[in-house]
Enzyme design. Structure first.
Site, short mmCIF file in Angstrom:
data_model
loop_
_atom_site.label_atom_id
_atom_site.label_comp_id
_atom_site.label_asym_id
_atom_site.label_seq_id
_atom_site.Cartn_x
_atom_site.Cartn_y
_atom_site.Cartn_z
CG ASP A 1 -2.23 0.98 1.18
OD1 ASP A 1 -2.09 1.75 -0.20
OD2 ASP A 1 -2.72 1.31 2.06
CG LEU A 2 5.43 2.19 -1.47
CD1 LEU A 2 5.85 2.29 0.19
CD2 LEU A 2 6.63 1.65 -2.19
#
Length: 293
Positions: A198-199
């Site tokens: 979930d960068l």
């Protein structure tokens, strides 16, 4: 009601921090309905986060441990967690300068290279039923990235978006066609990478010591280009320098930039499910760009 005041029968972040660290609390600063900055006796500051989704905290804690075990990009130390609460160290804020960006790129490459047992594998000790943001995310291992990505990352959110009426059935055809053609669109085969998952920029903390720390992972085994595509999608300071550092440590396969929309389908569909129609149109456009290659 303040963050220091527990609801009836529930702990507040001050009581949670004291219980999990064994130290007295001197100050609580609420940052949101689910996050507080808590100062402990002696001056140490920790972050106390609440999440009510089943398995969410367990997945996040396991993800932080797994990412930290790679000894690559830093993560805040976990001081304690239970079914509802997570306590971690606070990261003193710094500046996104060139040297920090290059170092982040090199360390992100090392994190990915630490690998995973399979595409879709959860962190050791983490639940299969995890989450990405407030959306459910199921970690089901697979050996083949194209088929796994279609079945477990794209199609579940596409179906929900159509069922919810957020994405029109006629629009789904382009995304379904991408899934059918994934083996030819995916580029060269790569081994499973150890992904943050979930960068987006909000989960990248530029520390005062010149190092990046990653928070709020949806960690799993995946394709390394997916993490990079999320940095492109939601913006990241000094991204070109981050990518330069990454390429120095681990060159990327030819055509990587052309595949960015393909890897953005997953987060765009998650955002469609969570936040609505504007992301649906972006997901359809990403599918059409992918099919035009």
């Amino acid at each position: 009601m303040t963050a220091r005041t527990a609801r009836a029968g529930q702990e507040g972040p001050d009581a949670v921090a004291a219980r999990m660290t064994g130290r007295a609390v001197t100050e609580v600063r609420p940052l949101s309905a689910t996050l507080a900055e808590v100062t402990l006796d002696g001056g140490q500051v920790v972050m106390v986060k609440r999440q009510d989704a089943p398995g969410g905290i367990a997945a996040e804690a396991a993800g932080l441990r797994w990412l930290g075990q790679a000894e690559a990009v830093g993560v805040p130390a976990v001081r304690g967690h239970d079914g509802r609460w997570l306590v971690t160290d606070r990261v003193p804020a710094g500046r996104a300068d060139g040297p920090a960006a290059l170092r982040f790129g090199r360390e992100l490459a090392a994190l990915h290279a630490a690998g995973a047992s399979a595409f879709g594998s959860p962190p050791p000790g983490g639940p299969a039923d995890a989450s990405i943001g407030l959306a459910p995310m199921r970690n089901v291992p697979g050996d083949d990235w194209p088929s796994w990505y279609a079945e477990h990352r794209v199609l579940p959110y596409l179906r929900r978006a159509v069922d919810d009426g957020t994405l029109r059935p006629a629009e789904s055809a382009a995304i379904e066609r991408v899934c059918e053609r994934l083996p030819e669109l995916a580029g060269p085969a790569e081994p499973p990478a150890r992904l943050h998952g979930d960068l987006w920029n909000g989960n990248v903390l530029w520390g005062a010591d010149g190092r990046v720390r990653l928070i709020d992972p949806a960690a799993h085994g995946g394709h390394r280009e997916t993490d990079l595509a999320m940095l492109h999608l939601f913006g990241c300071p000094r991204l070109d320098e981050v990518l330069d550092g990454y390429a120095e440590a681990a060159p990327l396969a030819a055509g990587r930039r052309d595949r960015i929309p393909l890897h953005q389908l997953f987060p765009l569909l998650v955002h469609t499910v969570l936040f609505g129609r504007s992301y649906a149109t972006q997901a359809v456009e990403a599918a059409r760009r992918t099919l035009a290659l």
